[in-house]
Design an enzyme around this catalytic site. Structure first.
Site, PDB file in Angstrom:
ATOM      1  N   ASP A 154      -5.967   4.796   1.259  1.00  0.00           N
ATOM      2  CA  ASP A 154      -4.322   5.692   1.040  1.00  0.00           C
ATOM      3  C   ASP A 154      -4.355   6.861   1.876  1.00  0.00           C
ATOM      4  OD1 ASP A 154      -1.939   6.062  -0.048  1.00  0.00           O
ATOM      5  OD2 ASP A 154      -2.262   5.657  -1.919  1.00  0.00           O
ATOM      6  N   GLU A 177      -1.297   3.638   5.155  1.00  0.00           N
ATOM      7  CA  GLU A 177      -0.909   4.965   5.655  1.00  0.00           C
ATOM      8  C   GLU A 177       0.611   5.209   5.797  1.00  0.00           C
ATOM      9  OE1 GLU A 177      -0.127   7.381   9.632  1.00  0.00           O
ATOM     10  OE2 GLU A 177       0.497   5.292   8.934  1.00  0.00           O
ATOM     11  N   TRP A 178       1.524   4.243   5.000  1.00  0.00           N
ATOM     12  CA  TRP A 178       2.923   4.578   5.032  1.00  0.00           C
ATOM     13  C   TRP A 178       3.690   4.433   6.211  1.00  0.00           C
ATOM     14  CZ3 TRP A 178       1.595   9.850   2.373  1.00  0.00           C
ATOM     15  CH2 TRP A 178       0.799   9.788   1.216  1.00  0.00           C
ATOM     16  N   GLY A 179       2.932   3.987   7.405  1.00  0.00           N
ATOM     17  CA  GLY A 179       3.584   4.034   8.665  1.00  0.00           C
ATOM     18  C   GLY A 179       3.813   5.254   9.152  1.00  0.00           C
ATOM     19  N   ASP A 212       6.353   3.383  -0.414  1.00  0.00           N
ATOM     20  CA  ASP A 212       6.129   2.371  -1.333  1.00  0.00           C
ATOM     21  C   ASP A 212       7.381   1.538  -1.633  1.00  0.00           C
ATOM     22  OD1 ASP A 212       3.793   4.022  -1.281  1.00  0.00           O
ATOM     23  OD2 ASP A 212       3.893   4.425  -3.351  1.00  0.00           O
TER      24      ASP A 212
HETATM   25  C1  GLA Z   1       0.464   5.599  -2.902  1.00  0.00           C
HETATM   26  C2  GLA Z   1       0.363   4.236  -2.256  1.00  0.00           C
HETATM   27  C3  GLA Z   1       0.813   3.290  -3.344  1.00  0.00           C
HETATM   28  C4  GLA Z   1      -0.157   3.380  -4.512  1.00  0.00           C
HETATM   29  C5  GLA Z   1      -0.367   4.737  -4.890  1.00  0.00           C
HETATM   30  C6  GLA Z   1      -1.323   5.040  -5.948  1.00  0.00           C
HETATM   31  O1  GLA Z   1       1.645   6.033  -3.384  1.00  0.00           O
HETATM   32  O2  GLA Z   1       1.348   4.021  -1.227  1.00  0.00           O
HETATM   33  O3  GLA Z   1       0.849   1.994  -2.960  1.00  0.00           O
HETATM   34  O4  GLA Z   1      -1.504   3.041  -4.100  1.00  0.00           O
HETATM   35  O5  GLA Z   1      -0.473   5.790  -4.076  1.00  0.00           O
HETATM   36  O6  GLA Z   1      -1.423   6.486  -6.667  1.00  0.00           O
END
Ligand code: GLA
Length: 667
Positions: free
Chosen positions: A170, A203-205, A226
């Site tokens: 993450d 890494e959420w892009g 997410d």
């Molecule tokens: C981030 C990630 C999620 C999940 C949460 C857990 O938001 O993007 O997919 O793993 O953390 O805390």
């Protein structure tokens, strides 16, 4: 072509038994049994097809323990998911103890995981499954527990020692260290352990990981923030995949986030679309529901072999959007053995007949094509058009390929339906049903039945007779509510039957939603006093006369913008869409808009008023610190008016959006 494709293609060839390359068995320096069938191919390639498995986060958040993980492993087997190809059991955040041990190593939370991770890995491996774990490329995980920035080597070694097969890594608490540096440190550390561990970059892009994920040994990378268990979330993630196709390939998958199928926030039809779309996107298929209690519909959505075969196609070319007509879209993906997979997707409010051409699907021109409905397992022939009647928020999915003897296959026949979305008391809706014969031979004795629930009358006759190839026949119906019907939405059922070569086994079904709505009162009304015909909201319900509030439970508070409170209005949360049926009788809509004081100076949205699919008025980006402003729209002539709140392009966190004093003038 991507460098790692070659290694991955080699891996695929090994699996298919057609090539000999050196396959190193995992060196399990571990108290755990070796991972089953882990395939290490020189140059990478731990995920030759998109990884399939389960992860704890979407359903359970931090409410996890070793029993849940064991029961989930068992459920993967009992439900048939393992046989369908799901193999990873992934523990997300919250597995670790709040402190590292005396040697500085991560340790499992002693209460939730008293037997430790290695024992859990053994349990999972004994069942022919693999174990995944989670950490963050930061000083803490997103839930504030110890994470791996600066501890990459010892943590990777712990994971390897325990017998872990997959790491989701993450991006929280990253201290502003460049992403490539952080993710490379862990990629190198994993490689140095010698254990094949699939590396999932979460890494959420944020820093375009599709450009560098491969170079840090990533096998997959999140392209977005997410997912949540909402239609608006799923479609917004889908939209963010456009243009990333060229970066995806074997062991280099774009990850639009895990599945929400079965979690209850969307309808089964929406989950069906979610699964169809994630499959053509070559998304990793990581289920996120409670496998121990899922119903048969959920299981069927997750395990359809033909749908999974599209996702797992060995060549690994990601599908892309081929046409966008607003509410309806065509997505397609080349299949490695020829042909194309296609998803016909309907985001709109009414059932639509969607058609794609072979050229749009990238298919060569041919006399005829075989069209397999992958959900229904039927194969028909078409002279070209690939067509489906798709209800609101649904998707049809086919595999299409040129056919050598198209005449030998029964013709592809679609029964389409067109309805208005709304009808008022005392009125009737005019509905059209059409039988399309896209095949190469005629069908005979075609008949359509249209049925409505009790209290509704249906007038019309559906006897159509013969439908020659490449032709269609339409019949009209009148559907009306009796005085006893309460406002609300009903489903009209459409059923078609016909004969082909003396067999009358051929049928097709579709449905259409029709809403009986109360008219908007004459004069000036507060919109919070008028019934809407639809309300989408990303967090909790749309609140009448209060703000969105803090939780999803519907706990709004008095609306306040810039210190001024408002007694009337609508409390929304981006992304939101509130729909009114105004039936061309209204003129002016006015509201005082802003982000509620309950989120301080955070949040950013736009407020927009739409009429019949056209934007009539909109604010610029409104931020938490901004004063309230007036938004007025001339809605004259609009049949349907929508109040929309967008997340203004930066995610929807803290986007508590107030439509204070919202009124509408109607005659
Ligand atoms: C981030 C990630 C999620 C999940 C949460 C857990 O938001 O993007 O997919 O793993 O953390 O805390």
């Amino acid at each position: 072509m991507r460098t790692r494709w070659l290694a991955a293609a080699a891996a695929a060839a090994v699996i298919a038994g057609t090539a000999q390359v050196s396959v190193g068995a995992p060196a399990a320096a571990t108290p755990s049994a070796p991972a089953p069938a882990a395939t290490a191919v020189e140059g990478g390639g731990l995920a030759p097809t998109p990884p399939m498995g389960w992860n704890s986060w979407n359903k359970f958040g931090c409410d996890i323990d070793e029993e849940l993980i064991r029961e989930t492993a068992d459920a993967l087997i009992e439900s048939g998911m393992k046989d369908a190809g799901y193999e990873y059991v992934n523990i997300d955040d919250c597995w670790m103890a709040p402190e590292r041990d005396a040697e500085g190593r991560l340790q499992a939370d002693p209460e939730r995981f008293p037997n430790g991770i290695a024992a859990l890995a053994d349990y999972v491996h004994e069942r022919g499954l693999k174990l995944g774990i989670y950490s963050s490329a930061g000083t803490k995980t997103c839930q504030g527990l110890p994470a791996s920035l600066g501890h990459e080597k010892e943590d990777a070694q712990s994971f390897a020692d325990w017998g872990v097969d997959y790491l989701k890594y993450d991006n929280c608490f990253n201290q502003g260290v460049p992403a490539i540096e952080r993710y490379k440190a862990m990629g190198d550390a994993l490689a140095a352990t010698g254990r094949p561990i699939v590396y999932s970059l979460c890494e959420w892009g944020a820093n375009d990981p599709w450009l560098w994920g491969d170079s840090v040994n990533g096998d997959l990378w999140r392209t977005t923030g997410d997912i949540s268990d909402r239609w608006s979330s799923m479609t917004s993630l889908l939209d963010q995949q456009v243009g990333l196709e060229e970066y995806s390939g074997p062991s280099a998958w774009n990850d639009p986030d895990m599945l929400e199928v079965g979690n209850g926030g969307m309808t089964d039809r929406e989950y069906h679309a979610h699964m169809s779309l994630w499959s053509v996107l070559n998304a990793p298929l990581i289920a996120g529901n409670d496998l121990r209690t899922m119903d048969d519909t959920t299981r069927a959505i997750l395990t359809d072999p033909e749908v999974l075969a599209v996702n797992q196609d060995w060549g690994g070319e990601q599908g892309s959007k081929r046409r966008d007509d607003g509410d309806t879209e065509v997505w397609a993906k080349p299949m490695s053995d020829g042909g194309a997979a296609v998803v016909l997707f309907n985001r709109g409010d009414t059932t639509r007949t969607i058609t794609a051409t072979p050229a749009e699907l990238g298919l060569p021109s041919a006399k005829g094509y075989a069209v397999t409905d992958v959900w229904a397992d039927t194969t028909r022939s078409t002279s070209g058009p690939v067509r489906a009647s798709v209800p609101s928020h649904g998707a049809a999915m086919y595999v299409v390929e040129p056919a050598s003897k198209p005449h030998a296959l029964a013709p592809a026949v679609t029964v389409g339906v067109e309805t208005p979305a709304y009808v008022e008391p005392g009125d009737s809706a005019s509905v059209r049903t059409t039988v399309f014969n896209d095949g190469l031979t005629a069908v005979e004795d075609a008949r359509v039945e249209l049925t409505a629930p009790e209290g509704w009358t249906v007038e019309g006759t559906g006897d159509i007779g013969d439908v020659p190839p490449r032709q269609s026949r339409t019949v009209e119906w009148s559907v009306a509510p009796s005085g006893s019907v309460e406002p609300g939405t009903v489903e009209l059922e459409v059923h078609g039957v016909w004969t082909w070569r003396e067999s009358n086994d051929y049928t097709a079904e579709t449905t259409a939603a029709l809403a009986l709505v109360e008219p908007v009162p004459a004069g000036r009304s507060y919109l919070s006093d008028v019934s809407w015909v639809g309300a989408e909201n990303a967090w909790g319900p749309v609140e009448r006369d209060t703000s969105n509030g803090e939780s999803s439970a519907g706990d709004g508070r008095p609306m306040t913008i810039g210190g001024v409170s408002y007694a009337k209005g609508l409390g929304a949360h981006a992304t939101s869409e509130i729909t009114y049926f105004t039936d061309r009788s209204c003129t002016e809509l006015t509201a005082t808009v802003g982000i509620d004081d309950e989120v301080g100076d955070r949040g950013s949205v736009t407020f927009e008023v739409w009429g019949d699919g056209e934007r009539l008025a909109a604010t610029d980006v409104v931020r938490g610190a901004d004063a309230a402003q007036t938004l007025a729209a001339d809605v004259s002539g609009a049949e349907v008016v929508e109040l929309r709140v967008t997340e203004a392009g930066d995610g929807n966190t803290y986007d508590h959006a107030d439509w204070a004093d919202a009124t509408i003038d109607c005659s």
